[in-house]
Scaffold this motif. Structure first.
Motif, PDB file in Angstrom:
ATOM      1  N   ASN A  62       0.815  -1.228   0.000  1.00 56.62           N
ATOM      2  CA  ASN A  62       0.000   0.000   0.000  1.00 56.62           C
ATOM      3  C   ASN A  62       0.845   1.274   0.000  1.00 56.62           C
ATOM      4  O   ASN A  62       0.501   2.256   0.649  1.00 56.62           O
ATOM      5  CB  ASN A  62      -0.989   0.005   1.171  1.00 56.62           C
ATOM      6  N   THR A  63       1.957   1.249  -0.750  1.00 52.22           N
ATOM      7  CA  THR A  63       2.753   2.470  -0.884  1.00 52.22           C
ATOM      8  C   THR A  63       2.076   3.370  -1.909  1.00 52.22           C
ATOM      9  O   THR A  63       1.131   2.960  -2.577  1.00 52.22           O
ATOM     10  CB  THR A  63       4.195   2.141  -1.353  1.00 52.22           C
ATOM     11  N   THR A  64       2.584   4.562  -2.053  1.00 55.30           N
ATOM     12  CA  THR A  64       2.019   5.518  -3.010  1.00 55.30           C
ATOM     13  C   THR A  64       2.830   5.560  -4.302  1.00 55.30           C
ATOM     14  O   THR A  64       2.740   6.527  -5.060  1.00 55.30           O
ATOM     15  CB  THR A  64       1.972   6.926  -2.393  1.00 55.30           C
ATOM     16  N   TYR A  65       3.595   4.519  -4.559  1.00 62.79           N
ATOM     17  CA  TYR A  65       4.465   4.477  -5.737  1.00 62.79           C
ATOM     18  C   TYR A  65       3.649   4.652  -7.013  1.00 62.79           C
ATOM     19  O   TYR A  65       2.605   4.037  -7.192  1.00 62.79           O
ATOM     20  CB  TYR A  65       5.224   3.144  -5.789  1.00 62.79           C
ATOM     21  N   ILE A  66       4.152   5.513  -7.898  1.00 63.66           N
ATOM     22  CA  ILE A  66       3.547   5.717  -9.207  1.00 63.66           C
ATOM     23  C   ILE A  66       4.605   5.359 -10.241  1.00 63.66           C
ATOM     24  O   ILE A  66       5.675   5.975 -10.285  1.00 63.66           O
ATOM     25  CB  ILE A  66       3.064   7.169  -9.399  1.00 63.66           C
ATOM     26  N   ARG A  67       4.302   4.389 -11.050  1.00 64.11           N
ATOM     27  CA  ARG A  67       5.266   3.883 -12.019  1.00 64.11           C
ATOM     28  C   ARG A  67       5.251   4.692 -13.309  1.00 64.11           C
ATOM     29  O   ARG A  67       4.195   5.051 -13.816  1.00 64.11           O
ATOM     30  CB  ARG A  67       4.953   2.418 -12.327  1.00 64.11           C
ATOM     31  N   ASN A  68       6.454   4.924 -13.818  1.00 61.17           N
ATOM     32  CA  ASN A  68       6.614   5.483 -15.154  1.00 61.17           C
ATOM     33  C   ASN A  68       7.458   4.481 -15.937  1.00 61.17           C
ATOM     34  O   ASN A  68       8.678   4.609 -16.030  1.00 61.17           O
ATOM     35  CB  ASN A  68       7.284   6.856 -15.096  1.00 61.17           C
ATOM     36  N   ARG A  69       6.804   3.459 -16.462  1.00 60.99           N
ATOM     37  CA  ARG A  69       7.501   2.354 -17.128  1.00 60.99           C
ATOM     38  C   ARG A  69       8.328   2.832 -18.316  1.00 60.99           C
ATOM     39  O   ARG A  69       9.440   2.354 -18.551  1.00 60.99           O
ATOM     40  CB  ARG A  69       6.493   1.288 -17.579  1.00 60.99           C
ATOM     41  N   GLU A  70       7.815   3.780 -19.055  1.00 64.65           N
ATOM     42  CA  GLU A  70       8.545   4.296 -20.215  1.00 64.65           C
ATOM     43  C   GLU A  70       9.881   4.906 -19.799  1.00 64.65           C
ATOM     44  O   GLU A  70      10.909   4.693 -20.446  1.00 64.65           O
ATOM     45  CB  GLU A  70       7.684   5.331 -20.947  1.00 64.65           C
ATOM     46  N   LEU A  71       9.886   5.641 -18.690  1.00 59.30           N
ATOM     47  CA  LEU A  71      11.111   6.280 -18.200  1.00 59.30           C
ATOM     48  C   LEU A  71      12.145   5.236 -17.768  1.00 59.30           C
ATOM     49  O   LEU A  71      13.356   5.484 -17.868  1.00 59.30           O
ATOM     50  CB  LEU A  71      10.784   7.220 -17.035  1.00 59.30           C
ATOM     51  N   GLU A  72      11.689   4.066 -17.324  1.00 56.52           N
ATOM     52  CA  GLU A  72      12.616   3.005 -16.923  1.00 56.52           C
ATOM     53  C   GLU A  72      13.557   2.647 -18.076  1.00 56.52           C
ATOM     54  O   GLU A  72      14.698   2.245 -17.850  1.00 56.52           O
ATOM     55  CB  GLU A  72      11.848   1.758 -16.488  1.00 56.52           C
ATOM     56  N   PHE A  73      13.080   2.802 -19.308  1.00 58.96           N
ATOM     57  CA  PHE A  73      13.876   2.442 -20.477  1.00 58.96           C
ATOM     58  C   PHE A  73      14.481   3.658 -21.185  1.00 58.96           C
ATOM     59  O   PHE A  73      15.357   3.507 -22.040  1.00 58.96           O
ATOM     60  CB  PHE A  73      13.035   1.613 -21.454  1.00 58.96           C
ATOM     61  N   LEU A  74      14.033   4.856 -20.829  1.00 61.93           N
ATOM     62  CA  LEU A  74      14.558   6.069 -21.462  1.00 61.93           C
ATOM     63  C   LEU A  74      15.630   6.762 -20.624  1.00 61.93           C
ATOM     64  O   LEU A  74      16.518   7.416 -21.171  1.00 61.93           O
ATOM     65  CB  LEU A  74      13.421   7.061 -21.733  1.00 61.93           C
TER      66      LEU A  74
END
Length: 148
Positions: A62-74
């Motif tokens: 229940n963390t507030t993590y917001i993923r930016n999957r595209e940025l993981e590769f950019l």
């Protein structure tokens, strides 16, 4: 499988990930892409961190993590020390998140539909360990190929 065993697998694989990143002789090679190599070790590491924070931190802990999957590769050239600190933070998050549930909770349905049919939290966690191991192997190969 119980949660202590699952945590131990994540600990083992994430500690191996740290070792792989530390073994690069030249830090810039962590980000090197060549010929048919689609992803650098750095981007695979960022991807693993994002993946684990999403499916364990956000959904179980229940963390507030917001993923930016595209940025993981950019994203490029994150310092090695910062990535290692992020891996250590990920391990702490996993321990905290999984210690917040019971072994019985592992048998319950995972809250997000990730597969074609509903699966248990235990199933999802084992899938995540396999995903981590798969990319860890790619990182190991990348290091030996690029950093020689």
């Amino acid at each position: 499988m119980n949660k202590a065993e699952i945590i131990s697998f994540f600990e083992r694989e994430l500690n191996k990930l740290i070792s792989e990143i530390e073994l690069y002789k030249k830090e810039e090679n962590i980000w090197h892409i060549e010929k048919n190599i689609a992803n650098s070790a750095g981007n695979l590491t960022l991807h693993l961190i994002g993946n684990l924070h999403t499916f364990i931190g956000k959904e179980i802990g229940n963390t507030t993590y917001i993923r930016n999957r595209e940025l993981e590769f950019l994203q490029k050239n994150v310092p090695r020390k910062k990535m290692i600190a992020s891996i250590n933070d990920t391990l702490k998050m996993i321990e905290k998140s999984l210690n917040s549930i019971t072994n019985e909770d592992l048998k319950k349905e995972y809250p997000v539909m990730k597969f074609p049919k509903a699966e248990t939290t235990e199933f999802l966690l084992i899938h995540l360990i396999n995903h981590l191991s798969y990319h860890l192997g790619q990182i190991n190969y990348h290091r030996r190929l690029i950093d020689g």
